[in-house]
Design a protein around this motif. Structure first.
Motif, PDB file in Angstrom:
ATOM      1  N   SER A  16     -12.119  12.026  -1.658  1.00 12.15           N
ATOM      2  CA  SER A  16     -13.192  11.147  -1.215  1.00 12.15           C
ATOM      3  C   SER A  16     -13.608  10.256  -2.371  1.00 12.15           C
ATOM      4  O   SER A  16     -13.311  10.536  -3.536  1.00 12.15           O
ATOM      5  N   CYS A  17     -14.331   9.191  -2.023  1.00  9.87           N
ATOM      6  CA  CYS A  17     -14.979   8.399  -3.058  1.00  9.87           C
ATOM      7  C   CYS A  17     -16.070   9.261  -3.711  1.00  9.87           C
ATOM      8  O   CYS A  17     -16.343  10.376  -3.272  1.00  9.87           O
ATOM      9  N   HIS A  18     -16.731   8.721  -4.722  1.00  7.56           N
ATOM     10  CA  HIS A  18     -17.691   9.539  -5.469  1.00  7.56           C
ATOM     11  C   HIS A  18     -18.854   9.998  -4.601  1.00  7.56           C
ATOM     12  O   HIS A  18     -19.284  11.146  -4.679  1.00  7.56           O
ATOM     13  N   CYS A  19     -19.357   9.135  -3.739  1.00  8.75           N
ATOM     14  CA  CYS A  19     -20.537   9.503  -2.938  1.00  8.75           C
ATOM     15  C   CYS A  19     -20.162  10.239  -1.662  1.00  8.75           C
ATOM     16  O   CYS A  19     -21.029  10.814  -1.011  1.00  8.75           O
ATOM     17  N   GLY A  20     -18.892  10.214  -1.276  1.00  5.10           N
ATOM     18  CA  GLY A  20     -18.431  10.937  -0.100  1.00  5.10           C
ATOM     19  C   GLY A  20     -18.504  10.152   1.196  1.00  5.10           C
ATOM     20  O   GLY A  20     -18.191  10.700   2.258  1.00  5.10           O
ATOM     21  N   ASP A  21     -18.895   8.887   1.133  1.00  4.17           N
ATOM     22  CA  ASP A  21     -18.957   8.092   2.367  1.00  4.17           C
ATOM     23  C   ASP A  21     -17.568   7.750   2.912  1.00  4.17           C
ATOM     24  O   ASP A  21     -17.436   7.408   4.088  1.00  4.17           O
ATOM     25  N   VAL A  22     -16.564   7.777   2.038  1.00  6.16           N
ATOM     26  CA  VAL A  22     -15.187   7.532   2.471  1.00  6.16           C
ATOM     27  C   VAL A  22     -14.368   8.772   2.125  1.00  6.16           C
ATOM     28  O   VAL A  22     -14.344   9.209   0.977  1.00  6.16           O
ATOM     29  N   ARG A  79     -12.821  -0.618  -1.119  1.00  6.38           N
ATOM     30  CA  ARG A  79     -13.699   0.203  -1.954  1.00  6.38           C
ATOM     31  C   ARG A  79     -14.900   0.656  -1.124  1.00  6.38           C
ATOM     32  O   ARG A  79     -15.276   0.009  -0.135  1.00  6.38           O
ATOM     33  N   CYS A  80     -15.502   1.739  -1.547  1.00  8.02           N
ATOM     34  CA  CYS A  80     -16.729   2.213  -0.909  1.00  8.02           C
ATOM     35  C   CYS A  80     -17.860   1.248  -1.214  1.00  8.02           C
ATOM     36  O   CYS A  80     -18.058   0.858  -2.359  1.00  8.02           O
ATOM     37  N   LYS A  81     -18.623   0.876  -0.201  1.00 10.90           N
ATOM     38  CA  LYS A  81     -19.682  -0.094  -0.465  1.00 10.90           C
ATOM     39  C   LYS A  81     -20.915   0.548  -1.069  1.00 10.90           C
ATOM     40  O   LYS A  81     -21.806  -0.152  -1.539  1.00 10.90           O
ATOM     41  N   THR A  82     -20.982   1.869  -1.107  1.00  6.35           N
ATOM     42  CA  THR A  82     -22.106   2.529  -1.768  1.00  6.35           C
ATOM     43  C   THR A  82     -21.804   2.800  -3.237  1.00  6.35           C
ATOM     44  O   THR A  82     -22.550   2.403  -4.117  1.00  6.35           O
ATOM     45  N   CYS A  83     -20.699   3.485  -3.518  1.00  9.69           N
ATOM     46  CA  CYS A  83     -20.432   3.895  -4.909  1.00  9.69           C
ATOM     47  C   CYS A  83     -19.399   3.026  -5.608  1.00  9.69           C
ATOM     48  O   CYS A  83     -19.236   3.130  -6.820  1.00  9.69           O
ATOM     49  N   GLY A  84     -18.699   2.173  -4.884  1.00 12.32           N
ATOM     50  CA  GLY A  84     -17.803   1.212  -5.516  1.00 12.32           C
ATOM     51  C   GLY A  84     -16.417   1.730  -5.850  1.00 12.32           C
ATOM     52  O   GLY A  84     -15.588   0.972  -6.358  1.00 12.32           O
TER      53      GLY A  84
END
Ligand SMILES: [Zn+2]
Length: 130
Positions: A16-22, A79-84
């Motif tokens: 996952s991305c760092h924040c987990g949204d993806v 890219r994740c729009k929250t954590c980039g």
């Protein structure tokens, strides 16, 4: 949309991305990773693994992602729009280029330990350097 993994999934294939949204799930351990020195990859620091388009499960895309399209406009870098964190790229025309790339840095470090990472000269000769 959230999909629960089947019981037999190798945990190293869940990323996952760092924040987990993806969230991403690979169909198999990649045969190799590619570190490319082209103008965009060197800035992102991505390690790419390539798969047939549609074989990687990606949750949270496109609702939680942003894209970047440049150069010869054959693919979008996502890219994740929250954590980039850059999670993957995908072709603009999957019928023509039925492949996508996944950034292995979003997966447990033990996965990369199993994968030979090769350097690719995407900036100049378009060949592997070693
Ligand atoms: Zn994120």
């Amino acid at each position: 949309m959230q999909r629960l993994p089947p019981d037999n999934v190798n945990p190293l294939l869940e990323g996952s991305c760092h924040c987990g949204d993806v969230k991403l799930r690979l169909p198999s351990v990649p045969e190799k990773g590619t570190r490319c020195n082209c103008s965009i990859c060197r800035r992102q620091g991505s390690v790419w693994a390539y798969y047939d388009f549609g074989t990687v499960s990606i949750d949270g895309h496109p609702q939680n992602t942003q894209e970047y399209i440049q150069g010869d406009r054959t693919l979008r870098t996502v890219r994740c729009k929250t954590c980039g964190c850059v999670t993957h790229w995908e072709p603009l025309d999957p019928a023509k280029h039925p492949q996508h790339g996944v950034n292995l840095n979003n997966f447990p470090p033990a996965l990369l330990d199993q994968v030979k990472v090769r350097r690719f000269d995407g900036a100049d000769t378009w060949t592997f350097i070693e």
